[in-house]
Design a protein around this motif. Structure first.
Motif, short mmCIF file in Angstrom:
data_model
loop_
_atom_site.label_atom_id
_atom_site.label_comp_id
_atom_site.label_asym_id
_atom_site.label_seq_id
_atom_site.Cartn_x
_atom_site.Cartn_y
_atom_site.Cartn_z
N HIS A 347 0.82 -1.22 0.00
CA HIS A 347 0.00 0.00 0.00
C HIS A 347 0.86 1.27 0.00
O HIS A 347 0.41 2.32 -0.46
CB HIS A 347 -0.92 0.00 1.21
N ALA A 348 2.08 1.16 0.51
CA ALA A 348 2.95 2.33 0.54
C ALA A 348 3.41 2.74 -0.86
O ALA A 348 3.84 3.87 -1.07
CB ALA A 348 4.17 2.05 1.42
N LYS A 349 3.30 1.82 -1.84
CA LYS A 349 3.68 2.17 -3.21
C LYS A 349 2.75 3.22 -3.81
O LYS A 349 3.12 3.90 -4.77
CB LYS A 349 3.65 0.91 -4.10
N LYS A 350 1.58 3.38 -3.23
CA LYS A 350 0.59 4.30 -3.78
C LYS A 350 0.80 5.74 -3.30
O LYS A 350 0.16 6.65 -3.80
CB LYS A 350 -0.82 3.84 -3.39
N ILE A 351 1.63 5.94 -2.28
CA ILE A 351 1.83 7.29 -1.73
C ILE A 351 3.32 7.62 -1.72
O ILE A 351 4.18 6.74 -1.86
CB ILE A 351 1.26 7.41 -0.31
N ARG A 352 3.63 8.89 -1.53
CA ARG A 352 5.02 9.34 -1.41
C ARG A 352 5.47 9.22 0.04
O ARG A 352 4.81 9.73 0.94
CB ARG A 352 5.16 10.78 -1.88
N LEU A 353 6.62 8.58 0.23
CA LEU A 353 7.16 8.37 1.58
C LEU A 353 8.59 8.89 1.66
O LEU A 353 9.31 8.94 0.65
CB LEU A 353 7.13 6.89 1.94
N SER A 354 8.99 9.25 2.86
CA SER A 354 10.40 9.61 3.08
C SER A 354 11.25 8.34 3.02
O SER A 354 10.74 7.22 3.07
CB SER A 354 10.56 10.31 4.43
N ASP A 355 12.56 8.51 2.97
CA ASP A 355 13.46 7.37 2.77
C ASP A 355 13.78 6.61 4.05
O ASP A 355 14.41 5.55 4.00
CB ASP A 355 14.78 7.86 2.14
N ASP A 356 13.38 7.11 5.21
CA ASP A 356 13.78 6.49 6.48
C ASP A 356 12.63 5.74 7.15
O ASP A 356 12.55 5.67 8.38
CB ASP A 356 14.32 7.56 7.43
N ILE A 357 11.72 5.18 6.36
CA ILE A 357 10.57 4.48 6.93
C ILE A 357 10.98 3.10 7.43
O ILE A 357 11.62 2.33 6.71
CB ILE A 357 9.43 4.34 5.90
#
Length: 604
Positions: A347-357
Motif C-alpha cells: 500500500h505504501a507504493k501508492k503514496i510518497r514516503l520519506s526514505d527512512d521508513i
C-alpha cells in the motif's frame, strides 16, 4: 478486471417518456393549433359584421373580443376598444354570448389529441416492449418477465490491469492454495490425464478486512478468465422462486463462458443451516436448495470454479460444505508480523514516503490489524502529511495514523483541568510501571495523556518484539495486573478512584474469565470447557455451558483472580512510589513520552 455493465430500462422509464410527451402536447402544441385556427381582424370589421347580423357567438375578454360567423365555421379575434353601445348592438344583431368558443369550435382536434394520440402512443410502446421481451426470452423458460429472475451478477472480463497475486500480500498460505486453481484453468489437460479433478467449490473464511474478495479477484486476474461476482443477499427476493431463478441463470451464464470463475460474497446470506421451523424464510431455503442442486449438476472439469467468502463458516448448512460441493476451505486469517510488513509495503507504493521508513516497527505497532486496517493506516498517514503541507509522509505520520485508527483523532477542544490531567498522568504511568516491573510483559512503546475521539483520556501502548501465538498463564496474569495498574495508581496517590478504569476493568474481567472457562488454567475445574465461542471471526460471542451452581463458582473464581492481580499491582506501585511520582510529573509536563524516555527515567 473491467466490469461489464449493461444498461437497464424498465416500464417505468417508458411510461415516464409517454407522460412527458402528453404534457408537452397539452401545454404547448394544442394552444398553438387552436391559435392557428383563429383569424385576427380590425375593430371596424367587427362593427360591420355586427350591423349586418353576421356574428354567431361572441366572447368579450379583458383584452380582446373573440367571435364567430353565423354558421360558426370561422373564429375571429379583434382588439378591445372603448365602445359604450357595443353590448346593445350585439343583442340587436342576435349574437349569442359564450365563454368557451375555442374549445367548442375544435371538437375534432380535441378528440384526436386527447384520445386517439395517447392510444396510438401506448399501442406502439406495447408493440415495442413485447418484441423486446420476446427477443430477450428467446423461448427459454428461465428468463422471467421484466428480468426479475435474471442474475444481476457483475461480470468482469479479461483485463491486463486486473488484480494479481502480487497485489495481495500477507496471505501466503491462501495464495498457495489458490495457485493450483490458476494452474488448472491454464492447463486442464495435465489434471485430466491423471484423472484428477479440481474442487467444485472453494470457501474462503476469515475475519472482515483480510482480503477474501481481493484474493478471489486475484485468482481471476491470474487466470485471465471471466469473473462473475455476486453477493449472497442479491439472490434473496421478495417473491418466492426469484432467488432460485437467479441461481439457475447465474450458472447458465457461467457454463456459456467457461472456463470462468463464479464468486459469491457473504454466502451465509443464503447458505445458513436449515432449521426446519414452520414460518421460516421459504425463499432463502429454496434459493439454497437450488444452489445445492446446481453444484451437483455440473461436472468438475467443465472449467467453472465456484469461489465463496464468509465470516461465519459455522452457520453454513452442512449440505453446502460437504465434499463434492465446497470441497476446500481456505482460511484467510489476520496477517502475522511479516505479513503486516509486506501489506504495508504494497500500500505504501501508492503514496510518497520519506526514505527512512521502518516498516518493521510500524508492523509491530499495528499488531492484530487486518489488511484493510493497514491500508487505512497508510492512507491516514498520507492525509496527515497533506494537512501539514508536506509533499511526502514520514515515520511519525505512520505512527500517528496507527493511533488514529486504534484510538481516534486527537481532541483539540478537550481541555482537562489540572487535577484531571494529573490523575490521568498517574493512571497511565501506573499501567506502564506495573508492566515494566513484571517479567514476560511487552515493552512500553508510548504513553500519552492527550484525549482521543474514541473517549480515551490517555493510553499506554505496549508492542511485542515479534510474533506471539501462545500466552502462558503467567503472561495472562501479568496482563491482568497491568490492566489494574491504572486504578491501583489512583488508589496509592489520591486515596480514591475515578471512572477512568472502566475499559481496563472490562478487559481484565474478560481475560480472567477466559482463563477459567476456556483455557483450563484453574486447578478446581481442570481441563473442562465451560464456555463455547461462536462467530469467532466477528468478535467471538461466548456462552456458558454449565449449571447455575458452576456459573456462581466461576464468578467467584474470576473475582478472586482479578483481586489477586490488583493487589500485586498495588504492591509494585507502593514499592516504586518515588519512580511513580517522577514519571507521572514528567508525563504531566510533556503530555506524550516514548518508551525509551520512560525506561531511561525508570532505570536512572
Amino acid at each position: 478486471m473491467n466490469e461489464v455493465k449493461t444498461p437497464k430500462k424498465n416500464w417505468f422509464y417508458y411510461y415516464t417518456i409517454v407522460l412527458l410527451i402528453l404534457i408537452i402536447l397539452n401545454t404547448f402544441i394544442m394552444p398553438l393549433i387552436q391559435q392557428h385556427s383563429v383569424k385576427e381582424v380590425d375593430y371596424g370589421t367587427f362593427i360591420s359584421m355586427t350591423e349586418k347580423k353576421e356574428i354567431g357567438k361572441v366572447e368579450i375578454e379583458s383584452n380582446q373580443i373573440v367571435f364567430t360567423n353565423k354558421d360558426e365555421s370561422q373564429i375571429y379575434k379583434t382588439g378591445l376598444m372603448d365602445d359604450p353601445n357595443r353590448t346593445e348592438r350585439l343583442y340587436e344583431s342576435g349574437a349569442e354570448f359564450s365563454s368557451e368558443i375555442i374549445e367548442q369550435m375544435s371538437p375534432l382536434v380535441s378528440f384526436l389529441l386527447t384520445w386517439i394520440l395517447p392510444l396510438v402512443i401506448f399501442f406502439a410502446l406495447g408493440q415495442y416492449m413485447s418484441k423486446k421481451l420476446m427477443n430477450r426470452m428467446g423461448g427459454g423458460k428461465d428468463s422471467m418477465m421484466f428480468g426479475m429472475g435474471k442474475s444481476n451478477a457483475k461480470i468482469y472480463v479479461k483485463s491486463t490491469e486486473g488484480i494479481k497475486f502480487s497485489d495481495v500480500a500477507g496471505e501466503d498460505e491462501a495464495k498457495e492454495n489458490l495457485t493450483e486453481i490458476v494452474d488448472y484453468l491454464h492447463n486442464p489437460n495435465k489434471y485430466k490425464e491423471i484423472g484428477a479433478s479440481m474442487p467444485k467449490g472453494i470457501l474462503l473464511v476469515g475475519p472482515p478486512g483480510t482480503g477474501k474478495t481481493m484474493l478471489a479477484k486475484a485468482v481471476a486476474g491470474e487466470s485471465n478468465v471471466p469473473f462473475f461476482s455476486m453477493s449472497g443477499s442479491e439472490f434473496v427476493e421478495m417473491f418466492v422462486g426469484m432467488g432460485a431463478s437467479k441461481v439457475r441463470d447465474l450458472f447458465k451464464q457461467a457454463k456459456e463462458k467457461a472456463p470462468c470463475i463464479v464468486f459469491i460474497d457473504e454466502i451465509d446470506a443464503i447458505g445458513k443451516k436449515r432449521d426446519g421451523q414452520i414460518g421460516g424464510n421459504d425463499e432463502r431455503e429454496q434459493t439454497l436448495n437450488q444452489l445445492l442442486t446446481e453444484m451437483d449438476g455440473f461436472e468438475g472439469n467443465t472449467g467453472v470454479i465456484i469461489l465463496a467468502a464468509t465470516n461465519r463458516p459455522e452457520s453454513l448448512d452442512p449440505a453446502l460444505t460437504r465434499p463434492g460441493r465446497f470441497d476446500r476451505r481456505v482460511p484467510v486469517e489476520l496477517p502475522d508480523l511479516k505479513g503486516r510488513e509486506e501489506i504495508l509495503k504494497v500500500h505504501a507504493k501508492k503514496i510518497r514516503l520519506s526514505d527512512d521508513i521502518d516498516f518493521n516497527k510500524i508492523a509491530r505497532m499495528a499488531s492484530g490489524a487486518s489488511g484493510a486496517e493497514l491500508a487505512n493506516i497508510v492512507n491516514e498517514a498520507a492525509l496527515r502529511a497533506v494537512r501539514d503541507n508536506r509533499r511526502f509522509a514520514t515515520q511519525a505520520d505512520l505512527e500517528e495514523s496507527i493511533e488514529t485508527v486504534i484510538a481516534g483523532y486527537q481532541k483539540k477542544n478537550a481541555i482537562l483541568t489540572n487535577k484531571e490531567k494529573l490523575i490521568v498522568s498517574y493512571h497511565e504511568i501506573g499501567h506502564a510501571l506495573v508492566a515494566a516491573k513484571q517479567n514476560n510483559s511487552a515493552p512500553v512503546q508510548k504513553i500519552t495523556i492527550i484525549p482521543r475521539t474514541s473517549g480515551a483520556l490517555g493510553y499506554t501502548m505496549q508492542v511485542d518484539e515479534g510474533n506471539h501465538y501462545l500466552m502462558s498463564k503467567e503472561e495472562i496474569e501479568n496482563k491482568i495486573a497491568t490492566f489494574t495498574g491504572g486504578r491501583a495508581a489512583e488508589e496509592v496517590i489520591f486515596g480514591s478512584v475515578t471512572t477512568g478504569a472502566s475499559n481496563d476493568i472490562e478487559q481484565a474481567t474478560r481475560l480472567a474469565r477466559a482463563m477459567i472457562t476456556r483455557y483450563g488454567m484453574n486447578e478446581d475445574f481442570d481441563m473442562v470447557a465451560l464456555e463455547t465461542v461462536t462467530n469467532q471471526y466477528l468478535g467471538g460471542d461466548t456462552s456458558l455451558a454449565c449449571s447455575a451452581e458452576t456459573q456462581a463458582e466461576i464468578d467467584h473464581k474470576v473475582v478472586e483472580l482479578v483481586k489477586q492481580q490488583h493487589q500485586k499491582a498495588l504492591q509494585i506501585l507502593i514499592e516504586n512510589r518515588a519512580k511513580l511520582d517522577e514519571l507521572a510529573h514528567f508525563l504531566y509536563d510533556k503530555e506524550t513520552i516514548t518508551g525509551e524516555e520512560f525506561m531511561n527515567i525508570l532505570n536512572a
